[in-house]
Enzyme design. Structure first.
Site, mmCIF file in Angstrom:
data_model
loop_
_atom_site.group_PDB
_atom_site.id
_atom_site.type_symbol
_atom_site.label_atom_id
_atom_site.label_comp_id
_atom_site.label_asym_id
_atom_site.label_seq_id
_atom_site.Cartn_x
_atom_site.Cartn_y
_atom_site.Cartn_z
ATOM 1 C CG LEU A 1 -1.795 1.225 1.430
ATOM 2 C CD1 LEU A 1 -2.877 1.255 0.359
ATOM 3 C CD2 LEU A 1 -2.397 1.229 2.815
ATOM 4 C CG HIS A 2 2.252 3.056 -3.053
ATOM 5 N ND1 HIS A 2 2.059 1.724 -3.417
ATOM 6 C CD2 HIS A 2 2.215 3.751 -4.216
ATOM 7 C CE1 HIS A 2 1.935 1.641 -4.723
ATOM 8 N NE2 HIS A 2 2.017 2.866 -5.245
ATOM 9 C CD GLN A 3 -3.105 9.064 0.737
ATOM 10 O OE1 GLN A 3 -4.280 8.784 0.726
ATOM 11 N NE2 GLN A 3 -2.538 9.734 1.712
#
Length: 191
Positions: free
Chosen positions: A150-152
């Site tokens: 996950l990465h934003q």
């Protein structure tokens, strides 16, 4: 036009063709050579599992400069995007190798959100953008380049920062070096 011999060369005394008729001559286009992007285009894709195949698992094990780390929190960290859309394009990542936002613990979710706000504040101080694109792509079909971790994205935007080049030429011109921008954001974070 004068006849040519079998070698393709004009006969002696014949006028040379204008230079504009040859490949490689001016055609009205400017070229922005980006050979560094070839590593991204042809390189190996990150693995689904945690470890060395995952760039977001590997980054925290490096020094801030080598890992492009802007800030380290307790459960999450902020890292520069190695292939940014704009200068200052950062990613908020949990240390834990998890693929979906709903799989974050409550503690990770709180810090993930706090680091998003802090990153925007640091970017505002460092480069005063006019706006931001903030979001995450979950799953390869949604456009995630590293779907397993996950990465934003936080992408600073300025009026006029986008033009035809990314659409037509599939090339993004970046006016600042990645390490210079990382240093500016890290220094702004400390203020």
């Amino acid at each position: 036009m004068a006849s040519q011999d079998p070698t393709g060369l004009p006969p002696t005394g014949a006028a040379a063709e204008p230079g504009g008729d040859f490949a490689g001559s001016q055609d009205g286009f400017e070229r922005l050579w980006t050979p560094h992007r070839l590593a991204y285009i042809t390189g190996e894709r990150p693995s689904e599992g945690a470890g060395e195949g995952c760039p977001f698992c590997a980054a925290p094990g490096r020094g801030d400069r080598d890992g492009l780390i802007v800030h380290r929190g307790e459960t999450c960290f902020v890292v520069m995007n190695l292939f940014p859309y704009n200068p200052g394009h950062v990613l908020i990542c949990p240390y834990r190798h998890v693929s979906l936002y709903v799989d974050l613990t409550d503690e990770e979710t709180v810090e993930f959100t706090a680091l998003t706000k802090a990153a925007i504040a640091a970017l505002q101080t460092a480069s005063n953008p006019h706006g931001y694109n903030i979001g995450m792509n979950q799953g390869a079909v949604a456009g995630a380049g590293v779907a397993a971790h996950l990465h934003q994205h936080i992408v600073p935007r300025w009026a006029g920062d986008a033009n035809f080049l990314p659409i037509v030429g599939q090339t993004k011109a970046l006016p600042a070096l990645l390490e210079d921008v990382r240093t500016q954001i890290a220094e702004a974070w400390a203020r």
